[in-house]
Design a protein around this motif. Structure first.
Motif, short mmCIF file in Angstrom:
data_model
loop_
_atom_site.label_atom_id
_atom_site.label_comp_id
_atom_site.label_asym_id
_atom_site.label_seq_id
_atom_site.Cartn_x
_atom_site.Cartn_y
_atom_site.Cartn_z
N GLY A 1 21.19 -57.72 -16.31
CA GLY A 1 20.32 -56.58 -16.58
C GLY A 1 18.86 -56.92 -16.34
O GLY A 1 18.49 -58.09 -16.31
N PRO A 2 18.04 -55.88 -16.12
CA PRO A 2 16.65 -56.11 -15.74
C PRO A 2 15.71 -56.42 -16.91
O PRO A 2 14.58 -56.80 -16.70
CB PRO A 2 16.24 -54.79 -15.09
N TYR A 3 16.17 -56.23 -18.16
CA TYR A 3 15.22 -56.34 -19.27
C TYR A 3 14.94 -57.77 -19.69
O TYR A 3 14.00 -58.03 -20.40
CB TYR A 3 15.77 -55.58 -20.49
N GLY A 4 15.77 -58.69 -19.26
CA GLY A 4 15.58 -60.06 -19.70
C GLY A 4 16.29 -60.33 -21.01
O GLY A 4 16.72 -59.41 -21.71
N ASN A 5 16.46 -61.62 -21.31
CA ASN A 5 17.16 -62.02 -22.53
C ASN A 5 16.27 -62.91 -23.37
O ASN A 5 15.40 -63.59 -22.84
CB ASN A 5 18.44 -62.79 -22.17
N THR B 1 13.37 -62.24 -12.55
CA THR B 1 12.29 -62.60 -11.62
C THR B 1 11.46 -63.79 -12.10
O THR B 1 10.42 -64.07 -11.52
CB THR B 1 11.34 -61.41 -11.43
N ARG C 1 19.87 -59.90 -11.97
CA ARG C 1 19.53 -58.56 -12.47
C ARG C 1 20.79 -57.72 -12.63
O ARG C 1 20.97 -57.01 -13.62
CB ARG C 1 18.55 -57.88 -11.52
N ILE C 2 21.67 -57.82 -11.61
CA ILE C 2 22.88 -57.00 -11.66
C ILE C 2 23.77 -57.45 -12.82
O ILE C 2 24.33 -56.63 -13.55
CB ILE C 2 23.63 -57.08 -10.31
N GLU D 1 14.05 -63.74 -17.53
CA GLU D 1 14.17 -62.52 -16.72
C GLU D 1 14.67 -62.88 -15.33
O GLU D 1 14.49 -64.01 -14.89
CB GLU D 1 12.81 -61.86 -16.54
N ILE E 1 16.56 -64.56 -2.96
CA ILE E 1 16.54 -63.11 -3.17
C ILE E 1 17.87 -62.66 -3.76
O ILE E 1 17.93 -61.93 -4.75
CB ILE E 1 16.27 -62.38 -1.84
N ALA E 2 18.96 -63.14 -3.16
CA ALA E 2 20.29 -62.74 -3.64
C ALA E 2 20.52 -63.22 -5.07
O ALA E 2 21.12 -62.50 -5.89
CB ALA E 2 21.36 -63.30 -2.71
N ILE F 1 15.38 -68.65 1.35
CA ILE F 1 14.71 -67.46 0.81
C ILE F 1 15.75 -66.36 0.58
O ILE F 1 15.74 -65.68 -0.44
CB ILE F 1 13.59 -66.99 1.75
N GLY F 2 16.66 -66.21 1.55
CA GLY F 2 17.72 -65.21 1.41
C GLY F 2 18.55 -65.48 0.16
O GLY F 2 18.84 -64.56 -0.62
N LEU F 3 18.88 -66.74 -0.04
CA LEU F 3 19.68 -67.10 -1.22
C LEU F 3 18.90 -66.80 -2.49
O LEU F 3 19.45 -66.27 -3.46
CB LEU F 3 20.05 -68.59 -1.16
N GLU G 1 18.54 -61.02 -7.50
CA GLU G 1 19.20 -59.71 -7.62
C GLU G 1 20.51 -59.85 -8.38
O GLU G 1 20.88 -58.97 -9.15
CB GLU G 1 19.43 -59.13 -6.22
#
Lengths: 251, 286, 382, 235, 295
Positions: free
Chosen positions: B113-117, B215, B109-110, B213, B102-103, B98-100, B106
């Protein structure tokens, strides 16, 4: 007096008959041998007595009461204890704690009672005695994972004894022990039996069975094929043909 | 007619679930680990496909490279994360996973970017007509992709010596080693294949949605856990059937019970109901 | 193993140095947005909008010679995070006012804290009706959900003159609030709601829904949602051969919607705050500057963030004081020229402004019309 | 053929065997005896490569295999029939046997399969049953057969009689006898003295993780009291 | 009582307290009794919503606390009953399902505010200091209760149920009663934590009780060391404050959280308790989990 009566027990697993109408009685203070080929249904029969396996037909009667509908833990509280053929120690705790827990059966029967008590000193003392009795006291503080199979078999016995059973069901307790160790443990069974614990013993070590069990029940293919004095049974042609093979055991 | 079309749409969704969940159940069977980070690899596959396709102009090249890269990343995850934790209780690996995950989310996203492609050109409006039914081409690709991959897997696991060695490793790795099975390679192999599947699913979803995206792995991460449990943990056929069944149930559910429960809740009501009746899952654990 | 940990420590250390460096002769303004998590896209837009406004204000001399410093926190879109953030902004960072670039949950939770502390708080684009009800220090430059829903009904009934509407709303407060406003106003415009359906925030595949919508056969689809839902939804609707008009809202407002949906986006009409074809200097300047600064197209959230902080800065300038009550009264008594038009606030702190209607044409949003009928757009006063 | 020198091994921090040495000549059968917990199974599993070896050496043929992986040992001709049989319970009997022949070619594996079925005709009708559904005796036959499939030079058998009824014990010992007559080298760990002494050439008795006595099977049969002295465990 | 605390510190203490309560409550179910739950946020949520509804009806805060716990453990009892049917990973996923169903249910309930959430939860009326006092008192009480249970025969019984419930049964343990007790106690405490949360945020939305929350509670238990009370407390405090302290690195905060979870599990799989155990005592290392199947 019959402490335990099995009335026409049948067990089926997914359409396959494991036991077919097996009836049997156990007298107070008896040390009964239960023998038969691999896959005959011996273990299933003991598991039916403790309630892990539910019979498709038949009844388990304990001292006149039908206990067939009762759960495993309720039967255990009525004095039935089982040692597992495939050892099942609590692997997260020490050998000693395995037995201490069983010895605390009076405290753990009721959740509220269990919440209300903390002292373990009496139970610890009793557990140490039992470990000594079965000869594994040197492993008391070890983790069960570090123990050889024979020692785990004896832990099963000590833990079952800790529940102060009236009826002790022993499933191949001597497996993994050499002849001297086996004899020593068998002697322990005789002593306990003399103290009033009624026992059923599944064992392939026919030498020890013949030595300590006056009477045996023989199962084959889920059916009872014989019952009687041990000497007679071990020379019974049907039993020899099904079970013993050409070499007659050194009985 | 509407019912059949809904079922078809459910099967399309179920196929996506199947491609993701089959890999998860293979890994569960092998290591008894709920590999949540699998969904992170799914997202990675989608990103690589979109970025490479936009760079090279070829969806095929993008997808193939994505499969390869994600397959290798899957092996790396096994080596660095799970192998050292094999001796631990399973929930340790679960939390690490789960930690992996999440990382990873993130990290995407970093980096991206958060907008998706999206793809520079889309296939979304292409349609395939078959008799009275007409489906989006991307939907058909999803169905076909699932069928091809799952047949490939069935043959690999059931009919080859390699598959036999895999299954032996699942039951008793130490003994499998004793008879010459290189269980480390087997584990790498399973992670590679499972991760390739995740990449394919990610690529197909990218085409289907034209949106990748950070997420996008969220839903597959928990939904596929539900599916492999429904299918009987470690049971590949069960997982496949459970995926399709859940896809269809969600399809009907969102239309007919959507006013009372959302899609996830429908799926999990079904899961709980099934487990209360069959605690080992619909098709039994192995 | 040592290296990643060292890196982490270094990053933390460097970052704390960065905030500590800017100290005196400055005015601090707080800002929180979902920079991570499910709403990170909107968080980033909001932040870029806000940062651009602050940068421009500082370039123009700051506030009476003092540098404006933005204190930014990530609330992940979670209400429970917003409370310590609000308290930290008030107690630790000593900001003089705060702008929310976040969704309704965190904004509503933080509003109560700012109200209690007597600090002005402006929500850029959250739609929940209870936000401004937290008290008289709380303002909103965005549209309330219900108001925008009513605007949607008016658009369909009066402007487009369509009747049979199907509502397909995202399953969250945004969708629920817009649906409520739309349904409230629908009878007045003679709209017949043929069906009402919902989808999840995380849904991108709408196969069953699209099949059902096709069967429902509406003239118009009113579909409250975000660009990441709406892009795939519109594309899948068109792929399935559904030709009904799709009416969206500010959640669609951004170039990403058009990129995702491709050609299918053509003709989609939305209600929003930003008029891209506006000739108003504030709007034109914002659009040019934003696209130059970030090499990216503007969207509604960025415009809202930019406008919200513009109101804050303008109010600070006009008030000439850092006292909360004075600033509050200044906001209340003035009108503000912003990127999203001329803004004034009612008693509740709700903005009074026109609704922009935009249509997708040739891959861009363009003006379709403006709804400034106050009968339907008036936000509640209490 | 096999030379074990000063073997020290155990699980984690726990040392089960402290400095065991013995050797086995090609074609010989060695019985390892001892009380429970004496280190017999640990020694065998160390030879198979499943226990951490902390000291000493194992030479097989002319090569040092102390650090070899289990796969490598299998390739060199060491096969094991482990305690508790440990079949691949979800696989069929045939598949279990084929995994045993994993390192051999398909053609060889098929020939060897016939050999196993000749030795244990009972398995013929069970070939497509799940190994887990077999009775204890049949499982032990599969376990021996699986080891045969690897074409070993040395076969190690841990408690072949454990949990088996007397008739099945006979069948298994007959099979081992036949294997021995083909020149296969055997190491047997066994609790049943009488059975194992009937087949072994050499005896090695362990006590508390160390060698307590070695000698020929004949000597052991002649002087049972020698063995008995070490069989009672630490009491 | 606590005159020097600012509002920020108060809000941190409350959030930390709520998380410690949640972690300890899950520790009773998962740590002591071995029933892994991936849906603990549901009980938290039930307590919070119950508190909001009761509070709005005018029930005073201190009465709401136990009532919210009771409502929480009603659902807990149901899930406990489910735990008698399904085991291990099947149970973990079932509880995860309960979490999703709870959120999905609340989303559609207008009387619970549905998507718009419940606002206007009344003030607790205790003032900051009073509220902090109640939070800390609850934390201490729950910690003491956990420690007591762990040492009692009940805790001993939990340990055997966690280890091997079938064997436990053959020793006369009413496994159902033990599991239900663990669920009832654990979910009661989660409900109390929920009530505390409701009075803290005074605004509830369904999304605040989602899967991510369940995961982060479980992470606290496992990072702390399953079953270890002080370990779980330390982990809950650390994992709650960690994002707070690295808030300055907004963009990387969650990334760092994820990486730290991985590193903790990788470097100290037994959690904090396991780490301290390794450092302090030269305990015999446990051999690896038996990889092989029994015959």
């Amino acid at each position: 007096m019959n402490v335990l009566t099995l009335e026409a027990i049948s067990v089926r697993f997914g359409g396959i008959a494991a036991l077919t109408s097996v009836g049997m009685t156990l007298k107070q203070g008896e040390l009964l041998g239960l023998i038969g080929p691999n896959g005959a249904g011996k273990t299933t029969l003991l598991r039916t007595v403790i309630g892990v396996v539910r019979p498709t037909q038949g009844r388990v009667v304990l001292r006149g009461d039908d206990v067939t509908p009762l759960s495993v833990d309720m039967r255990a509280r009525r004095g039935i204890a089982l040692t597992h053929q495939i050892v099942k120690p609590f692997r997260s705790m020490t050998v000693l704690d395995n037995v201490v827990f069983a010895a605390g059966h009076a405290k753990t029967g009721n959740v509220l009672r269990a919440l209300g008590t903390r002292s373990r000193s009496e139970e610890t003392q009793r557990a140490r005695q039992l470990l000594e009795l079965v000869g594994i006291d040197r492993y008391a503080d070890a983790n069960p994972n570090a123990l050889p199979l024979g020692a785990l078999k004896r832990l099963e016995v000590a833990r079952a004894l800790a529940t102060d059973p009236k009826i002790l069901l022993l499933d191949e307790p001597l497996a993994g022990l050499n002849h001297i160790e086996a004899e020593r443990l068998a002697d322990t069974f005789v002593r306990l039996n003399a103290d009033g614990v009624t026992m059923v013993l599944i064992e392939h070590n026919l030498g020890q069975v013949a030595r300590i069990c006056p009477r045996v029940v023989v199962l084959d293919n889920g059916k009872k094929i014989g019952e009687g004095a041990t000497r007679d049974m071990l020379s019974d042609p049907a039993v020899v043909a099904a079970y013993i093979g050409k070499e007659v055991a050194h009985a | 007619m509407l019912y059949i079309e809904l079922a078809l749409q459910g099967l399309v969704n179920g196929s996506m679930y199947a491609i993701v969940a089959v890999g998860l159940t293979l890994i569960y069977g092998l290591l008894r680990v709920l590999h949540v980070a699998h969904a992170g690899l799914f997202t990675l596959g989608a990103y690589i496909t979109v970025l490479l396709t936009n760079a090279t102009g070829s969806l095929v090249a993008g997808t193939l490279i994505s499969m390869l890269v994600v397959g290798i990343v899957g092996m790396v995850v096994y080596r660095l994360l799970y192998e050292p934790l094999l001796a631990q209780p399973p929930y340790v690996a679960l939390i690490a996973s789960i930690g992996l995950f999440i990382a990873m989310e993130e990290g995407y996203r970093i980096i991206f970017g958060p907008y998706g492609n999206s793809f520079a050109s889309t296939w979304l409006t292409e349609r395939v007509t078959l008799g009275p039914f007409s489906m989006a081409a991307a939907d058909v690709a999803m169905l076909l992709g699932a069928i091809v991959l799952l047949i490939f897997l069935a043959v690999l696991m059931g009919r080859t010596r390699l598959g036999m060695a895999w299954r032996a490793t699942v039951t008793d790795p130490a003994m499998a080693r004793s008879f010459g099975v290189d269980t480390i390679k087997v584990r790498y192999g399973i992670f590679f294949v499972a991760s390739v599947f995740a990449a394919v699913a990610g690529s197909l979803v990218a085409v289907l949605n034209n949106l990748v995206e950070p997420t996008m792995g969220d839903v597959p991460s928990y939904k596929s856990l539900a599916i492999i449990v429904l299918g009987g943990l470690g049971n590949v056929t069960g997982t496949l059937l459970a995926s399709l069944l859940l896809g269809v149930i969600e399809a009907y559910g969102t239309i007919y019970t959507g006013a009372y429960l959302d899609r996830d809740a429908i799926a999990f009501v079904f899961l709980i109901a099934v487990l209360m009746i069959r605690p080992q899952g619909l098709f039994g654990a192995r | 193993m040592r290296n990643p940990l060292q890196l982490v420590t270094a990053v933390i250390f460097a970052a704390s140095l960065g905030t500590a460096a800017s100290a005196q002769d400055s005015v601090k303004i707080g800002f929180h947005a979902p920079l991570t998590g499910f709403a990170a896209a909107d968080g980033k837009s909001a932040r870029q909008g806000v940062e651009l406004a602050v940068k421009e204000a500082n370039a123009a001399g700051g506030l009476g010679g003092k540098k404006i410093v933005l204190v930014t926190y990530d609330d992940e879109g979670k209400p429970e995070n917003a409370i310590p953030i609000a308290n930290k902004l008030i107690g630790q960072d000593k900001v003089i006012m705060t702008v929310s670039g976040s969704y309704s949950g965190p904004t509503r939770a933080a509003a109560a804290v700012f109200q209690r502390a007597g600090m002005p708080y402006i929500s850029a684009y959250a739609i929940h009706p209870d936000i401004t009800r937290a008290g008289d220090f709380v303002f909103r430059t965005g549209m309330m959900g219900e108001v925008q829903g009513r605007a949607g009904a008016k658009l369909i009934g009066e402007t487009l003159k369509k009747k049979k509407v199907e509502i397909v709303a995202v399953n969250n407060d945004f969708g629920q609030a817009l649906t409520a406003g739309f349904k409230e106003a629908a009878p007045k415009f003679g709209l017949e709601i043929v069906a009402e359906r919902t989808f999840g925030m995380a849904d991108r595949q709408f196969g069953p829904l699209v099949t059902q919508i096709k069967a429902d056969n509406p003239e118009v689809i009113y579909a409250p949602g975000y660009f990441f839902n709406a892009g795939p939804l519109v594309a899948q609707l068109r792929a399935a051969g559904v030709t009904a008009d799709v009416i969206g809202q500010e959640g669609y407002d951004g170039q990403r919607f058009i990129e995702i949906a491709g050609k299918a986006a053509e003709g989609v009409i939305i209600t929003t705050s930003l008029d891209r074809d506006s000739q108003a200097p504030a709007t034109r300047a914002f659009i040019t500057d934003y696209e130059k600064e970030y090499k990216d197209r503007v969207d509604m959230v960025a415009a809202s963030g930019y406008s919200a902080i513009s109101v804050a800065l303008e109010a600070l300038k006009k008030a000439g004081s850092q006292d909360g009550k004075t600033i509050r009264d200044t906001i209340r008594q003035n009108t503000f020229e912003t990127a999203i038009g001329k803004l004034a606030f009612n008693n509740l702190g709700e903005v009074k402004k026109a609704v922009q209607v935009q249509v997708v044409k040739d891959g861009n949003f363009h003006r379709y019309g403006v709804i400034d009928d106050l009968q339907y757009l008036a936000p509640p006063e209490r | 053929m096999l030379e074990v020198r000063d073997l020290v091994c155990g699980y984690g921090h726990l040392v089960a065997v402290h400095g065991v040495s013995f050797s086995v000549k090609a074609g010989e059968a060695l019985a390892i005896l001892g009380a429970n917990g004496a280190g017999k199974t640990s020694t065998l599993m160390a030879l198979a490569g499943h226990v951490d070896i902390k000291g000493g050496s194992i030479t097989f043929g002319d090569e040092d295999v102390t650090r070899a992986t289990p796969m490598d040992r299998c390739g060199r001709g060491i096969a094991i029939t482990p305690e508790g049989r440990r079949l691949f319970s979800d696989l069929t009997v045939r598949e279990n046997l084929m995994v045993g022949g994993y390192l051999r070619s398909m053609a060889r594996a098929k020939i060897n399969l016939e050999k196993v079925l000749d030795l244990f005709p009972r398995l013929k009708e069970r070939l497509h049953n799940r190994a887990g559904s077999l009775s204890g005796g049949e499982q032990q036959m599969v376990s021996i057969g699986r080891a045969m499939m690897a074409e070993p030079k040395l076969m190690m058998i841990d408690e072949v009689s454990l949990g088996l009824m007397p008739k099945n014990v006979d069948i298994c010992y007959e099979a081992l006898d036949k294997l021995r007559s083909t020149g296969l080298t055997l190491i047997l760990v066994e609790q049943s003295l009488e059975r194992v002494l009937s087949i072994a050439d050499q005896v090695c008795v362990l006590d508390s993780g160390a060698v307590a006595w070695t000698g020929s099977a004949g000597e052991a049969r002649g002087n049972p009291e020698i063995l008995d002295a070490y069989m009672g465990g630490a009491h | 009582m606590l005159p020097t605390l600012g509002a920020y510190e108060v809000s941190l203490i409350v959030i930390v307290s709520v998380n410690v309560m949640l972690a300890l409550s899950l520790n009773i179910i998962t740590g002591l009794c071995g029933q892994v739950s991936l849906g603990h946020a549901a009980f938290f949520g039930v307590g919070a919503y119950a508190a909001a509804v009761l509070g709005n009806l005018g029930v005073p805060f201190l009465v709401v606390l136990p009532l919210a716990g009771l409502v929480g453990c009603l659902l807990g009892l149901l899930v406990g009953l489910a735990s008698l049917r399904v085991r291990a990973d099947f149970l973990a996923i079932t509880t995860m399902g309960v979490g999703f169903v709870f959120v999905g249910f609340v989303r559609k309930q207008n009387w619970l505010g549905a998507e718009m959430g419940l606002s206007n939860i009344p003030d607790h009326g205790l003032g900051d200091a009073g509220f902090v006092g109640v939070c800390l008192a609850l934390v201490v009480a729950i910690a003491l209760l956990s420690a007591y249970i762990k040492r009692s025969w009940l805790g001993f019984g939990f340990a055997t149920v966690a280890d091997d419930e079938d064997t436990s049964r053959t020793l006369g343990i009413d496994v159902a009663a033990y599991k239900l007790t663990a669920f009832v106690v654990g979910t009661f405490l989660a409900g109390v934590a929920g009530a505390t949360y409701a009075y803290f945020t005074r605004f509830l939305i369904p999304g605040a009780f989602g899967f991510g929350v369940s995961i982060s509670i479980l992470a606290m238990v496992i990072v702390g060391g399953v079953g270890s009370i002080w370990g779980v407390i330390v982990a809950a405090v650390a994992l709650t404050l960690l994002p707070e302290f690295i808030r300055v690195v907004n963009d990387y905060k969650i990334f760092i959280y994820g990486v730290l979870l991985v590193l903790t599990m990788r470097l100290s799989p037994g959690g904090l308790a396991g780490l301290v155990g390794q450092l302090s005592a030269s305990r015999a290392e446990m051999p690896p989990r038996s990889a092989g199947a029994q015959p």
